[in-house]
Enzyme design. Structure first.
Site, PDB file in Angstrom:
ATOM      1  N   ASP A   1       0.790  -1.161   0.071  1.00 25.98           N
ATOM      2  CA  ASP A   1      -0.145  -0.115  -0.208  1.00 25.98           C
ATOM      3  C   ASP A   1       0.898   1.360  -0.199  1.00 25.98           C
ATOM      4  O   ASP A   1       1.163   2.079   0.937  1.00 25.98           O
ATOM      5  CB  ASP A   1      -0.936   0.001   1.212  1.00 25.98           C
ATOM      6  CG  ASP A   1      -1.759   1.080   1.250  1.00 25.98           C
ATOM      7  OD1 ASP A   1      -1.760   1.829   0.321  1.00 25.98           O
ATOM      8  OD2 ASP A   1      -2.412   1.481   2.439  1.00 25.98           O
TER       9      ASP A   1
ATOM     10  N   PRO B   1       9.788   8.363  -1.624  1.00 28.33           N
ATOM     11  CA  PRO B   1      10.251   7.067  -0.723  1.00 28.33           C
ATOM     12  C   PRO B   1       9.729   5.827  -1.426  1.00 28.33           C
ATOM     13  O   PRO B   1      10.232   4.722  -1.168  1.00 28.33           O
ATOM     14  CB  PRO B   1       9.585   7.210   0.720  1.00 28.33           C
ATOM     15  CG  PRO B   1       8.510   8.557   0.438  1.00 28.33           C
ATOM     16  CD  PRO B   1       8.882   9.239  -0.827  1.00 28.33           C
TER      17      PRO B   1
END
Lengths: 275, 275
Positions: free
Chosen positions: B155, B162
């Site tokens: 998810d 990132p």
């Protein structure tokens, strides 16, 4: 200078698109009509500040209005399109050799005229000899037609302005009478995120008139919420009883024989709206 | 004064939402984090200017990450969520009594902290005793785990910042090794309208590693194009071989046993992307 077109899809939410140029802006007898060229979606038809269609994503809407009904009716010879002056639904209907004649009735001749000029890839079949274009009130055409069409498609704007009567119970009763004994109709019925009541009400009305009522969805990025519903009412034929293996592969980008039934499987919150 | 938040979903197209107030705006160690209260979608988590989730439509994404995989694996005891610090996927996982332990590994503890404080309806199960929350690098957690999980759910944010390594082939190889012999993973894989190449590349990479690869979609109004894809890779179990009649009805608003297989039937242009 950057120009952006913003559609408020609700009073507090919208989409915004950078535009290259405005090709048409005109108050017709019925609505505010604009054709703008956007960078992301190409040319875009806007009526009363609402996106009607864009060159990039129009195929979804037009295919999904036309093909589920035409591949449910076993012999769709005579088809009526109410609204749809841009010609996209007609273009899809013309992919069906069984259709002998498709009548398009749009109230606003300017939509037809400017679509032919500025959206030629959408309006491409409006001059097909199997097509009859009438600039006329679709509501009146329906009321005056009896036992005439195999399939009727309602390709309207939102239920404000000229299209408001096309969401009334009396209109669906008129459609029932304009259809032959095994006729089918389909209408665009907006989105379940911002217009749940509309979908619920239309469903209730259509169920009082047609023995077979089915709702399906398609993803249209430039329409509110990206999830659009279509309501189908049928006298006999059920889209869920079609043998998908008998549906031919035609030239489409969204609809497929595999999607024919899957499109009718609704997210639970939409299912609950039309129970 | 009216305040509107606009997300440019592409450089030339976006969504815009009227806001009541900004609850949090902070540069964390990893990203620009904001929680704003919008009139249409309620509270909204925004990371690096991209909508992550909203109170109104979050159920679609979270249900559709969690349930298709959990109802495909016959005995999902140990589940890992990479990212997902808002807790929405964990909340859905907790609806499955077979799950003994769910580990959440999010790199940014601030997402967890502020979600608990401002998005309590989403973060509601993060303190469940069956849940273990780790603030850590999900990529490293995957590389260090061997033959450990039944189901892994990715998810993540978009493949910039990132989350970029979470879309690389090496990551999927790591997931394969972190899964048990009949494990399944699922990842959100963006939208087919603006990110077709991403979907194509991920699909190609995952097919080189997993014997069963399936793609499904869901409608999420606040995500780009409104049509989101999820890619599932499985060592043995096939979501399309599940007996839908054996899936229990659980408390959901989007997923249903009826939608389990239908969600995998793709629009033709998406089907063509992952052929």
């Amino acid at each position: 200078m950057e120009l952006w077109f913003t559609e408020k899809q609700t009073p507090v939410f919208g989409i915004t698109a950078k535009i290259r140029e405005t090709l048409v802006r005109e108050q017709t007898d019925f609505q505010d009509l604009a054709i703008i060229d956007t960078e992301e979606f190409g040319r875009m038809l806007v009526l009363d500040d609402m996106v009607m269609t864009t060159v990039k994503d129009e195929f979804v809407y037009h295919e999904m209005v036309a093909h589920p009904a035409l591949f449910t009716h076993p012999d769709p010879k005579h088809v009526l399109v109410v609204g749809g002056g841009d010609g996209g639904v007609i273009r899809e209907i013309m992919k069906h050799p069984k259709v002998e004649k498709a009548v398009l009735v749009d109230i606003d001749g300017k939509v037809i005229e400017y679509s032919k000029k500025y959206l030629p890839e959408i309006a491409s079949e409006l001059d097909n000899p199997r097509v009859e274009v009438q600039v006329n009130d679709g509501y009146m055409h329906i009321i005056e037609s009896k036992n005439k069409y195999d399939v009727i498609m309602v390709d309207s704007t939102e239920p404000v302005g000229p299209a408001a009567p096309l969401f009334e119970r009396g209109f669906y009763q008129g459609i029932y009478e304009a259809l032959k004994d095994d006729g089918i109709f389909v209408a665009q019925t907006d989105n379940p995120w911002f217009k749940a009541d509309l979908i619920r009400n239309v469903n209730k009305d259509v169920k009082e008139i047609f023995p077979v009522v089915r709702v399906y969805t398609a993803n249209i990025p430039t329409y509110p919420s990206g999830l659009w519903t279509f309501t189908m009412g049928s006298k006999i034929h059920d889209p869920l009883q079609v043998d998908e293996t008998q549906i031919p592969e035609i030239d489409t980008k969204y609809y497929s024989p595999r999607l024919h039934k899957a499109a009718f499987v609704l997210p639970k919150f939409v299912e609950d709206l039309v129970k």
